[in-house]
Design a protein around this motif. Sequence first.
Motif, PDB file in Angstrom:
ATOM      1  N   VAL A  71     -22.593 145.476  32.824  1.00 33.87           N
ATOM      2  CA  VAL A  71     -21.048 145.498  32.849  1.00 33.87           C
ATOM      3  C   VAL A  71     -20.529 145.862  31.409  1.00 33.87           C
ATOM      4  O   VAL A  71     -19.477 146.317  31.288  1.00 33.87           O
ATOM      5  N   ASP A  72     -21.270 145.259  30.398  1.00 28.95           N
ATOM      6  CA  ASP A  72     -20.637 145.437  28.870  1.00 28.95           C
ATOM      7  C   ASP A  72     -20.660 146.982  28.719  1.00 28.95           C
ATOM      8  O   ASP A  72     -19.790 147.574  28.177  1.00 28.95           O
ATOM      9  N   GLU A  73     -21.584 147.981  29.298  1.00 34.32           N
ATOM     10  CA  GLU A  73     -21.668 149.291  29.177  1.00 34.32           C
ATOM     11  C   GLU A  73     -20.355 149.971  29.654  1.00 34.32           C
ATOM     12  O   GLU A  73     -20.041 151.008  29.364  1.00 34.32           O
ATOM     13  N   ILE A  74     -20.194 149.454  30.975  1.00 33.70           N
ATOM     14  CA  ILE A  74     -19.148 149.946  31.643  1.00 33.70           C
ATOM     15  C   ILE A  74     -17.870 149.694  31.035  1.00 33.70           C
ATOM     16  O   ILE A  74     -16.934 150.669  30.741  1.00 33.70           O
ATOM     17  N   LEU A  75     -17.615 148.502  30.292  1.00 35.71           N
ATOM     18  CA  LEU A  75     -16.524 148.218  29.634  1.00 35.71           C
ATOM     19  C   LEU A  75     -16.448 148.991  28.409  1.00 35.71           C
ATOM     20  O   LEU A  75     -15.381 149.448  27.963  1.00 35.71           O
ATOM     21  N   ALA A  76     -17.618 149.361  27.690  1.00 36.93           N
ATOM     22  CA  ALA A  76     -17.438 150.261  26.464  1.00 36.93           C
ATOM     23  C   ALA A  76     -17.082 151.724  26.979  1.00 36.93           C
ATOM     24  O   ALA A  76     -16.513 152.157  25.965  1.00 36.93           O
ATOM     25  N   LEU A  77     -17.376 151.946  28.243  1.00 37.50           N
ATOM     26  CA  LEU A  77     -17.065 153.500  28.576  1.00 37.50           C
ATOM     27  C   LEU A  77     -15.620 153.444  28.858  1.00 37.50           C
ATOM     28  O   LEU A  77     -14.743 154.475  28.400  1.00 37.50           O
ATOM     29  N   ILE A  78     -14.879 152.381  29.364  1.00 39.41           N
ATOM     30  CA  ILE A  78     -13.720 152.109  29.483  1.00 39.41           C
ATOM     31  C   ILE A  78     -12.886 152.266  28.051  1.00 39.41           C
ATOM     32  O   ILE A  78     -11.674 152.881  27.867  1.00 39.41           O
ATOM     33  N   ALA A  79     -13.497 151.441  27.208  1.00 37.86           N
ATOM     34  CA  ALA A  79     -12.739 151.380  25.700  1.00 37.86           C
ATOM     35  C   ALA A  79     -12.852 152.875  25.070  1.00 37.86           C
ATOM     36  O   ALA A  79     -11.996 153.165  24.118  1.00 37.86           O
ATOM     37  N   ALA A  80     -14.129 153.564  25.469  1.00 37.59           N
ATOM     38  CA  ALA A  80     -14.111 154.925  24.545  1.00 37.59           C
ATOM     39  C   ALA A  80     -13.164 156.035  25.448  1.00 37.59           C
ATOM     40  O   ALA A  80     -12.999 157.283  24.677  1.00 37.59           O
ATOM     41  N   LYS A  81     -12.456 155.632  26.404  1.00 37.26           N
ATOM     42  CA  LYS A  81     -11.501 156.792  27.058  1.00 37.26           C
ATOM     43  C   LYS A  81     -10.583 157.064  26.153  1.00 37.26           C
ATOM     44  O   LYS A  81      -9.706 156.165  25.789  1.00 37.26           O
ATOM     45  N   PRO A  82     -10.311 158.415  26.005  1.00 35.47           N
ATOM     46  CA  PRO A  82      -9.039 158.696  25.239  1.00 35.47           C
ATOM     47  C   PRO A  82      -7.921 158.651  25.836  1.00 35.47           C
ATOM     48  O   PRO A  82      -7.797 158.703  27.424  1.00 35.47           O
ATOM     49  N   GLY A  83      -6.573 158.672  25.341  1.00 34.10           N
ATOM     50  CA  GLY A  83      -5.605 158.292  26.116  1.00 34.10           C
ATOM     51  C   GLY A  83      -4.990 159.216  26.962  1.00 34.10           C
ATOM     52  O   GLY A  83      -4.457 158.527  27.881  1.00 34.10           O
ATOM     53  N   GLY A  84      -5.086 160.428  27.080  1.00 35.35           N
ATOM     54  CA  GLY A  84      -4.652 161.638  27.876  1.00 35.35           C
ATOM     55  C   GLY A  84      -5.758 161.638  29.120  1.00 35.35           C
ATOM     56  O   GLY A  84      -5.553 162.520  30.031  1.00 35.35           O
ATOM     57  N   VAL A  85      -6.873 160.974  29.369  1.00 32.23           N
ATOM     58  CA  VAL A  85      -7.766 161.136  30.427  1.00 32.23           C
ATOM     59  C   VAL A  85      -7.798 160.102  31.188  1.00 32.23           C
ATOM     60  O   VAL A  85      -7.883 159.093  30.840  1.00 32.23           O
TER      61      VAL A  85
END
Length: 193
Positions: A137-151
């Motif tokens: 789950v932490d890896e999924i949360l890191a993926l969310i956190a890595a999302k650029p603003g316009g994507v």
Amino acid sequence: MRKNRAVMKVADPAEAKMKQRGGQVQVYTGNGKGKTTASLGLALRAVGRELKVCIVQFMKGSGDYGEHVAAERLFPNLTIHRTGRDGWVTKGNPHPEDLSQARLALDLAHKALACGQYDLVIVDEINGAAWFDLVTVDEILALIAAKPGGVELVLTGRSADERVMEAADLVTEMREVKHYFRQGVPARVGIEM
């Protein structure tokens, strides 16, 4: 008798991108059918507006899925990366290849978000991959956190963790009320695959 035809003004693709206000995070989860199908509908809508879409699929093996045929026709606006081995994943005792394929999918998802090429990134079955202990789950949360603003980021799959749903901007739960699989109807080409 006069036919009533609705005429829809189609925006210039560049204008459509400019109007897209900061990408959101969407989660499609639940035990009902339709999570991947809903994300594919969103992908089709985005491609129709000339947005670039990348779909990364966990646990899809080499099955013959209609979306892969469609992606070949819609390339380069729609790209699909399919990962996973053939067969079922075992919860609590995943095959080493399942773990390796999940690492590949997670890496592809991060690259799709970071490359600046895509407007919509769909990470199909990532919630299920976490339930099967292929990713955390932490890896999924890191993926969310890595999302650029316009994507725009869409995460699909059963058993979405509460923390993932809390981090999302939109959560849709598909709930099974009735399913024809229970009457022995197998997966059908063009409908389930």
